[in-house]
Design a protein around this motif. Sequence first.
Motif, mmCIF file in Angstrom:
data_model
loop_
_atom_site.group_PDB
_atom_site.id
_atom_site.type_symbol
_atom_site.label_atom_id
_atom_site.label_comp_id
_atom_site.label_asym_id
_atom_site.label_seq_id
_atom_site.Cartn_x
_atom_site.Cartn_y
_atom_site.Cartn_z
ATOM 1 N N VAL A 86 0.851 -1.188 0.000
ATOM 2 C CA VAL A 86 0.000 0.000 0.000
ATOM 3 C C VAL A 86 0.884 1.234 0.000
ATOM 4 N N ALA A 87 0.362 2.319 -0.550
ATOM 5 C CA ALA A 87 1.094 3.591 -0.522
ATOM 6 C C ALA A 87 0.153 4.701 -0.087
ATOM 7 N N VAL A 88 0.622 5.565 0.774
ATOM 8 C CA VAL A 88 -0.116 6.774 1.125
ATOM 9 C C VAL A 88 -0.139 7.644 -0.133
ATOM 10 N N SER A 89 -1.306 8.187 -0.482
ATOM 11 C CA SER A 89 -1.416 8.892 -1.755
ATOM 12 C C SER A 89 -2.338 10.101 -1.659
ATOM 13 N N HIS A 90 -2.504 10.763 -2.798
ATOM 14 C CA HIS A 90 -3.416 11.887 -2.956
ATOM 15 C C HIS A 90 -3.225 12.971 -1.874
ATOM 16 N N HIS A 91 -4.303 13.399 -1.235
ATOM 17 C CA HIS A 91 -4.239 14.489 -0.265
ATOM 18 C C HIS A 91 -3.281 14.174 0.887
ATOM 19 N N SER A 92 -3.311 12.912 1.337
ATOM 20 C CA SER A 92 -2.454 12.522 2.463
ATOM 21 C C SER A 92 -0.986 12.573 2.081
ATOM 22 N N ALA A 93 -0.667 12.167 0.852
ATOM 23 C CA ALA A 93 0.717 12.229 0.387
ATOM 24 C C ALA A 93 1.168 13.683 0.269
ATOM 25 N N SER A 110 -3.529 4.001 -1.525
ATOM 26 C CA SER A 110 -3.648 3.333 -2.819
ATOM 27 C C SER A 110 -3.133 1.909 -2.677
ATOM 28 N N VAL A 111 -3.956 0.953 -3.100
ATOM 29 C CA VAL A 111 -3.617 -0.454 -2.933
ATOM 30 C C VAL A 111 -4.228 -1.253 -4.079
ATOM 31 N N ARG A 112 -3.526 -2.272 -4.513
ATOM 32 C CA ARG A 112 -4.047 -3.107 -5.604
ATOM 33 C C ARG A 112 -4.981 -4.178 -5.068
ATOM 34 N N VAL A 113 -4.556 -4.876 -4.025
ATOM 35 C CA VAL A 113 -5.368 -5.950 -3.448
ATOM 36 C C VAL A 113 -5.339 -5.844 -1.925
ATOM 37 N N GLY A 114 -6.248 -6.568 -1.282
ATOM 38 C CA GLY A 114 -6.282 -6.603 0.175
ATOM 39 C C GLY A 114 -7.620 -6.119 0.706
ATOM 40 N N ARG A 115 -7.990 -6.651 1.856
ATOM 41 C CA ARG A 115 -9.271 -6.304 2.477
ATOM 42 C C ARG A 115 -9.181 -4.926 3.105
ATOM 43 N N ALA A 116 -10.088 -4.058 2.716
ATOM 44 C CA ALA A 116 -10.091 -2.698 3.252
ATOM 45 C C ALA A 116 -10.561 -2.706 4.703
ATOM 46 N N PRO A 117 -9.979 -1.873 5.553
ATOM 47 C CA PRO A 117 -10.418 -1.787 6.946
ATOM 48 C C PRO A 117 -11.797 -1.126 7.034
ATOM 49 N N THR A 118 -12.544 -1.509 8.044
ATOM 50 C CA THR A 118 -13.877 -0.934 8.227
ATOM 51 C C THR A 118 -13.779 0.266 9.162
ATOM 52 N N THR A 119 -13.265 1.357 8.627
ATOM 53 C CA THR A 119 -13.150 2.594 9.386
ATOM 54 C C THR A 119 -13.413 3.768 8.456
ATOM 55 N N PRO A 120 -14.212 4.734 8.880
ATOM 56 C CA PRO A 120 -14.493 5.890 8.015
ATOM 57 C C PRO A 120 -13.292 6.805 7.840
ATOM 58 N N ARG A 121 -12.252 6.609 8.632
ATOM 59 C CA ARG A 121 -11.065 7.468 8.578
ATOM 60 C C ARG A 121 -10.231 7.208 7.323
ATOM 61 N N VAL A 122 -10.347 6.009 6.745
ATOM 62 C CA VAL A 122 -9.474 5.600 5.648
ATOM 63 C C VAL A 122 -10.241 5.513 4.330
ATOM 64 N N VAL A 123 -9.683 6.121 3.287
ATOM 65 C CA VAL A 123 -10.217 6.005 1.928
ATOM 66 C C VAL A 123 -9.250 5.125 1.142
ATOM 67 N N VAL A 124 -9.738 3.972 0.677
ATOM 68 C CA VAL A 124 -8.898 3.032 -0.061
ATOM 69 C C VAL A 124 -9.192 3.172 -1.549
ATOM 70 N N LEU A 125 -8.140 3.451 -2.324
ATOM 71 C CA LEU A 125 -8.251 3.593 -3.776
ATOM 72 C C LEU A 125 -7.597 2.376 -4.424
ATOM 73 N N ARG A 126 -8.371 1.648 -5.215
ATOM 74 C CA ARG A 126 -7.877 0.422 -5.842
ATOM 75 C C ARG A 126 -7.179 0.760 -7.153
ATOM 76 N N ARG A 127 -5.878 0.559 -7.200
ATOM 77 C CA ARG A 127 -5.123 0.791 -8.427
ATOM 78 C C ARG A 127 -3.742 0.173 -8.296
ATOM 79 N N THR A 128 -3.062 0.067 -9.412
ATOM 80 C CA THR A 128 -1.708 -0.479 -9.445
ATOM 81 C C THR A 128 -0.709 0.645 -9.657
ATOM 82 N N ASP A 151 -1.890 12.824 -9.393
ATOM 83 C CA ASP A 151 -3.114 12.293 -8.772
ATOM 84 C C ASP A 151 -4.073 13.415 -8.401
ATOM 85 N N LEU A 152 -3.542 14.481 -7.840
ATOM 86 C CA LEU A 152 -4.396 15.588 -7.415
ATOM 87 C C LEU A 152 -4.969 16.342 -8.604
ATOM 88 N N ALA A 153 -4.232 16.376 -9.715
ATOM 89 C CA ALA A 153 -4.763 17.005 -10.930
ATOM 90 C C ALA A 153 -5.984 16.252 -11.437
#
Length: 202
Positions: A86-93, A110-128, A151-153
């Motif tokens: 996983v990589a920290v990305s977008h606004h957080s990066a 940003s993550v390609r695979v893996g179970r997303a956590p059930t927390t409203p604090r985290v936004v998971v973006l699926r990509r490679t 990414d921000l553009a």
Amino acid sequence: MAGDGASHMTRSAEQGWRVLRGWAGRHAGFFTIRQATRTGCAARVRAGLDDGSVIRVGAGVLRLSEWPEHPLDEYAMWAAWFDGGVAVSHHSAAELHGLGTLRPRYMHLSVRVGRAPTTPRVVVLRRTLTEGDVQSAGSFLVTTPVRTVLDLAETGIGQTALNEVVADAVAIHRCAVAEIVDAGAALSPRAANRMYRAVTMA
């Protein structure tokens, strides 16, 4: 013979514990119950919870208590959750790189695979992402300044905010204008236009 079997099991358990500790060491002491089970260390971890050498920090996430707290611990914890993929990305990066003043309310990962956590604090973006898109921040990965700008553009942030991000990236030498322009050739026409407008203001 029974003694040989017990000795082998002890060696296997010790090896599993070394593997788990090595894994946790890459992520500021964090590891998951899944990782403890895979390495055959579930019993050792339970004992650690009892004696205080292991602490529970969230649903399915634990930490070796010897690790000191750090302001970026949350990023390291989610890196462990996604097995490092996983990589920290977008606004957080952008915040981590010191670009702009977006003040994100959520953590963007940003993550390609893996179970997303059930927390409203985290936004998971699926990509490679490629190796060139990310860099190490010690206990976790973060998108490079150039990738972050691109990414921000592509997001819905205002043009003024994007201008500020790009201006900061150039001013504090996180990346050069030429790098941004070259990388921007792969963007959609709308995002490329936004990015070029930001570059002309930098």
